[in-house]
Design a protein around this motif. Structure first.
Motif, PDB file in Angstrom:
ATOM      1  N   LEU A   1      -6.807  -2.968  25.779  1.00 36.52           N
ATOM      2  CA  LEU A   1      -5.840  -2.052  25.167  1.00 36.52           C
ATOM      3  C   LEU A   1      -4.413  -2.365  25.611  1.00 36.52           C
ATOM      4  O   LEU A   1      -3.477  -2.346  24.802  1.00 36.52           O
ATOM      5  N   VAL A   2      -4.236  -2.648  26.891  1.00 35.20           N
ATOM      6  CA  VAL A   2      -2.904  -2.986  27.398  1.00 35.20           C
ATOM      7  C   VAL A   2      -2.405  -4.282  26.763  1.00 35.20           C
ATOM      8  O   VAL A   2      -1.240  -4.403  26.358  1.00 35.20           O
TER       9      VAL A   2
ATOM     10  N   VAL B   1      -9.745  -1.232  29.289  1.00 36.93           N
ATOM     11  CA  VAL B   1      -8.362  -0.920  29.658  1.00 36.93           C
ATOM     12  C   VAL B   1      -7.478  -2.150  29.488  1.00 36.93           C
ATOM     13  O   VAL B   1      -6.382  -2.082  28.905  1.00 36.93           O
TER      14      VAL B   1
ATOM     15  N   ALA C   1      -5.613   3.857  27.097  1.00 37.54           N
ATOM     16  CA  ALA C   1      -5.965   2.998  28.235  1.00 37.54           C
ATOM     17  C   ALA C   1      -5.931   3.790  29.538  1.00 37.54           C
ATOM     18  O   ALA C   1      -6.823   3.647  30.395  1.00 37.54           O
ATOM     19  N   TYR C   2      -4.910   4.639  29.698  1.00 34.51           N
ATOM     20  CA  TYR C   2      -4.809   5.476  30.896  1.00 34.51           C
ATOM     21  C   TYR C   2      -6.012   6.416  31.011  1.00 34.51           C
ATOM     22  O   TYR C   2      -6.602   6.569  32.084  1.00 34.51           O
TER      23      TYR C   2
ATOM     24  N   LEU D   1      -1.479   2.939  25.014  1.00 35.48           N
ATOM     25  CA  LEU D   1      -1.376   3.003  26.471  1.00 35.48           C
ATOM     26  C   LEU D   1      -1.963   4.310  27.018  1.00 35.48           C
ATOM     27  O   LEU D   1      -2.565   4.322  28.106  1.00 35.48           O
TER      28      LEU D   1
END
Length: 271
Positions: free
Chosen positions: A7-8, A4, A58-59, A55
Motif C-alpha cells: 500500500l505504501v 502495508v 496501511a496504518y 496510507l
C-alpha cells in the motif's frame, strides 16, 4: 507487513509517476486554459484523497494487525466521526464541482461576434458548412440528405443558397476570432474533439449541440471522433487549419457555395 508495504509503495509510486511522467497534454491552442486549470484542481484534490486513504488503510493494517489476545472494539455509532467525514467529503465535492460549473457556464455562453460553423458527422467522415456573403446559415433537415445534397440543406431557404459547403474533412478558421461550432449527426452518436482546443461535444442525431472557442495560434490540428460510432471509428479523422486572416479569406474564396454544388450535380446528372 507485506500488505502495508504494498500500500505504501502504491501511494509513493503514484506521486512519483505524476511528477516524473513523460506524458503531458498537447500544447493548448485556444482560450480554454480554464479547462486545464479545472482538471488540475480536480486532479490534486482526488490525488490527495487517494494518497491519504491508501496510507490510512496501511496504518490501520499495521496498527490493528492480529495479536494473540486482542479483541476488536465494537462501536456501532460515532457521531463526531460521521460529522467530520460528511463535512470533509462535502467540502471536497464542492471544491471539485464549483470550478467545473463556472467553466461550463463560459463554455455555453457564446460571444455575440462569434461566427457560426456547422459540423456534420456521419459514418465515418466530417463535413462542414459556413455562412456565405449574407452571414447566415440556411436551415437543413436530415430528411433532405441525398447524393447531391450530403448535408441536407433546404433548397427553398434563400439564406442557405450561398452557404459554403466543405467536404473532405478539412476546415479552416481565422486566428483570434471566436467560432461557434454547431454540431449535427445524420446517423449515429459522434463527438467532435480537437485536443489542442480543449473543446469537445457529443453529436446526437435529431439535435444540434454546440460549443465555442477562440483559436489562439495558427497551425494544423487533428479532429478526432471521441464517441465509439462503429467499425470505422478510428479512421474518422479530419483537420482544422487555423489561418491568418489573409490566408483564411484566400481559402474561403476557393470554396464552393451550395448553389454551385447543386448546379455541378445537375450538370453531372444531365451528362
Amino acid at each position: 507487513m507485506a500488505v502495508v508495504l504494498v500500500l505504501v509503495v502504491i501511494a509513493v509510486a503514484s506521486v512519483l509517476f505524476h511528477l516524473l511522467s513523460p506524458w503531458w497534454w498537447t500544447p493548448i491552442a485556444s482560450n480554454w486554459n480554464y479547462i486545464d486549470n479545472t482538471i488540475i484542481i480536480t486532479f490534486w484534490i482526488t490525488g490527495f484523497v487517494f494518497v491519504a486513504v491508501v496510507l490510512f488503510v496501511a496504518y490501520c493494517v499495521f496498527r490493528f494487525r492480529h495479536k494473540p489476545g486482542n479483541r476488536a472494539h465494537y462501536e456501532p455509532e460515532n457521531r463526531k466521526l460521521e460529522f467530520w467525514l460528511a463535512t470533509v467529503t462535502t467540502i471536497g465535492v464542492v471544491a471539485m464541482l464549483a470550478p467545473g460549473l463556472f467553466v461550463w457556464n463560459q463554455f455555453v455562453t457564446v460571444p455575440q461576434d462569434a461566427t457560426n460553423v456547422e459540423v456534420v458527422g456521419q459514418q465515418w467522415q466530417w463535413s462542414f458548412r459556413l455562412p456565405g456573403a449574407n452571414g447566415q446559415l440556411g436551415t437543413s433537415d436530415t430528411r433532405d440528405v441525398s447524393g447531391d445534397n450530403p448535408l441536407g440543406v433546404k433548397k427553398n431557404d434563400a439564406a442557405g443558397l450561398d452557404d459554403i459547403i466543405v467536404e473532405g474533412g478539412e476546415l479552416h478558421v481565422p486566428v483570434g476570432k471566436p467560432v461557434k461550432m454547431l454540431l449535427r449527426s445524420i446517423d449515429v452518436l459522434h463527438d467532435f474533439y480537437v485536443p489542442e482546443f480543449r473543446a469537445k461535444m457529443d453529436m446526437v442525431p435529431g439535435m444540434v449541440t454546440y460549443f465555442w472557442f477562440t483559436p489562439t495560434r495558427t497551425g494544423t490540428f487533428e479532429v478526432l471522433c471521441a464517441e465509439l460510432c462503429g467499425v470505422g471509428h478510428p479512421q474518422m479523422r479530419g483537420t482544422v487549419v487555423v489561418d491568418s486572416e489573409a490566408d483564411y479569406q484566400t481559402w474561403l474564396g476557393q470554396q464552393h457555395t451550395f448553389t454551385q454544388m447543386m448546379a455541378s450535380g445537375e450538370v453531372k446528372t444531365t451528362q
